[in-house]
Design a protein around this motif. Structure first.
Motif, PDB file in Angstrom:
ATOM      1  N   GLY A 140       0.722  -1.277   0.145  1.00  0.00           N
ATOM      2  CA  GLY A 140      -0.208   0.071   0.076  1.00  0.00           C
ATOM      3  C   GLY A 140       0.948   1.238  -0.078  1.00  0.00           C
ATOM      4  O   GLY A 140       0.564   2.196  -0.714  1.00  0.00           O
ATOM      5  N   GLN A 141       1.972   1.186   0.679  1.00  0.00           N
ATOM      6  CA  GLN A 141       3.045   2.280   1.045  1.00  0.00           C
ATOM      7  C   GLN A 141       3.644   2.566  -0.524  1.00  0.00           C
ATOM      8  O   GLN A 141       3.856   3.701  -1.181  1.00  0.00           O
ATOM      9  CB  GLN A 141       3.730   2.195   1.944  1.00  0.00           C
ATOM     10  N   ASP A 168      -2.803  -6.650  -0.543  1.00  0.00           N
ATOM     11  CA  ASP A 168      -3.591  -7.265   0.636  1.00  0.00           C
ATOM     12  C   ASP A 168      -4.669  -6.411   0.877  1.00  0.00           C
ATOM     13  O   ASP A 168      -4.692  -5.407   0.969  1.00  0.00           O
ATOM     14  CB  ASP A 168      -2.721  -7.517   1.804  1.00  0.00           C
ATOM     15  N   PRO A 169      -5.821  -7.220   1.160  1.00  0.00           N
ATOM     16  CA  PRO A 169      -7.285  -6.397   1.518  1.00  0.00           C
ATOM     17  C   PRO A 169      -7.023  -5.250   2.544  1.00  0.00           C
ATOM     18  O   PRO A 169      -7.708  -4.296   2.365  1.00  0.00           O
ATOM     19  CB  PRO A 169      -8.005  -7.481   2.020  1.00  0.00           C
ATOM     20  N   GLU A 170      -6.321  -5.534   3.584  1.00  0.00           N
ATOM     21  CA  GLU A 170      -5.963  -4.697   4.660  1.00  0.00           C
ATOM     22  C   GLU A 170      -5.367  -3.167   3.971  1.00  0.00           C
ATOM     23  O   GLU A 170      -5.438  -2.293   4.835  1.00  0.00           O
ATOM     24  CB  GLU A 170      -5.579  -5.122   5.891  1.00  0.00           C
ATOM     25  N   LEU A 171      -4.668  -3.451   2.905  1.00  0.00           N
ATOM     26  CA  LEU A 171      -3.917  -2.222   2.482  1.00  0.00           C
ATOM     27  C   LEU A 171      -4.650  -1.293   1.385  1.00  0.00           C
ATOM     28  O   LEU A 171      -4.284  -0.368   0.798  1.00  0.00           O
ATOM     29  CB  LEU A 171      -2.704  -2.501   1.831  1.00  0.00           C
ATOM     30  N   VAL A 172      -5.861  -2.123   0.847  1.00  0.00           N
ATOM     31  CA  VAL A 172      -6.607  -1.413  -0.211  1.00  0.00           C
ATOM     32  C   VAL A 172      -6.847   0.222   0.293  1.00  0.00           C
ATOM     33  O   VAL A 172      -6.803   1.067  -0.709  1.00  0.00           O
ATOM     34  CB  VAL A 172      -7.772  -2.268  -0.512  1.00  0.00           C
ATOM     35  N   HIS A 194     -11.918  -2.805  -9.752  1.00  0.00           N
ATOM     36  CA  HIS A 194     -12.946  -3.588  -9.031  1.00  0.00           C
ATOM     37  C   HIS A 194     -13.459  -3.343  -7.851  1.00  0.00           C
ATOM     38  O   HIS A 194     -14.526  -3.742  -7.316  1.00  0.00           O
ATOM     39  CB  HIS A 194     -12.364  -5.037  -8.830  1.00  0.00           C
ATOM     40  N   GLU A 195     -13.212  -2.014  -7.218  1.00  0.00           N
ATOM     41  CA  GLU A 195     -13.767  -1.558  -6.134  1.00  0.00           C
ATOM     42  C   GLU A 195     -15.198  -0.886  -6.260  1.00  0.00           C
ATOM     43  O   GLU A 195     -15.134   0.282  -6.544  1.00  0.00           O
ATOM     44  CB  GLU A 195     -12.601  -0.642  -5.373  1.00  0.00           C
TER      45      GLU A 195
END
Ligand code: ATP
Ligand code: MG
Length: 240
Positions: A140-141, A168-172, A194-195
């Motif tokens: 994410g960073q 990873d989902p928690e970084l989206v 896809h969001e």
């Protein structure tokens, strides 16, 4: 503004874009959804001529970039692009990644480029990571650094090709938050994603592509809640 007119693209005898008409006005956030292989990336890549159209036109601020006399490198500096893979230079620090094109393409001094880079890092919430190397950052960073790098070139518009799909989902969320703030500041954006939550809340318009065509487009809330075409319904029932 981006104006795409009857855009066609074939790879050999595989026609991937079969006549796309799409306008993205200044300040609009246009989101593109559709099944794998429908031509979303090819469409995005045609907007800055990473793919050469086999027919039709792409106008950027009224300039036809398919005209062979055009200086495409100059046009490209006005368009920022962010991909699924972050494509950072691993051997350069974050600051190095953010300054290299500024110095080479924009001919900015080191001091000036550093200043812009630090301002953009601040904007994506990574001011403290200027001296880190990409390999030491989370996905994410890294993606936020990639966005900051694009912003350092002062683009008039930004293209995003599934910028959160590799995360990873928690970084989206942290990446979508940066994109949302860009949209709030009035950046013109064309976003393959896809969001659906992002498309619904941030998108000015939602485009559904299938088989190289725009099958349906409209207000994101409308399209998502009340799709008009069977192919759109089928796709949404699979992803929502
Ligand atoms: P995904 O959701 O999987 O990213 P997409 O909608 O972005 O799919 P594209 O990447 O635009 O789809 O690809 C559309 C079609 O074009 C595919 O059939 C693909 O195989 C083909 N294609 C894309 N790039 C090339 C290339 N450089 N050479 C040959 N065929 C290509
Ligand atoms: Mg794609």
């Amino acid at each position: 503004a981006i104006a795409i007119q009857d855009l066609h693209k074939s790879f050999g005898d595989n026609e991937v874009l079969k006549g796309i008409d799409l306008t993205v006005l200044a300040g609009e956030v246009v989101c593109v959804i559709g099944p794998s292989g429908s031509g979303k990336s090819t469409l995005l890549r045609s907007v800055n001529l990473l793919e050469e159209p086999t027919g039709g036109k792409v106008l950027i601020e009224g300039i036809d970039i398919t005209d062979p006399d055009i200086d495409i490198d100059r046009v490209r500096t006005r368009i920022g692009m962010v991909f699924q893979s972050f494509n950072l230079f691993p051997h350069l620090s974050v600051l190095g990644n953010l300054t290299i094109a500024q110095q080479r393409v924009k001919k900015r001094s080191k001091a000036e480029a550093d200043k812009v880079a630090r301002a953009m890092l601040e904007r994506v919430g990574l001011a403290e990571k200027a001296d880190a190397y990409p390999g030491h950052l989370s996905g994410g960073q890294q993606q936020r650094v990639a966005i900051a790098r694009a912003l350092c070139m002062n683009p008039d518009m930004m293209l995003f090709d599934e910028p959160t799909s590799a995360l990873d989902p928690e970084l989206v969320g942290e990446v979508l938050q940066v994109m949302r703030s860009l949209a709030d500041e009035g950046m013109t954006m064309l976003v393959v994603t896809h969001e659906m939550g992002f498309a619904r809340e941030v998108g000015s318009r939602l485009i559904f592509m299938d088989g190289g065509h725009i099958v349906e487009e409209g207000d994101p809330r409308e399209v998502l809640a009340n799709p008009q075409h069977q192919r759109t319904k089928d796709f949404l029932s699979r992803v929502l």
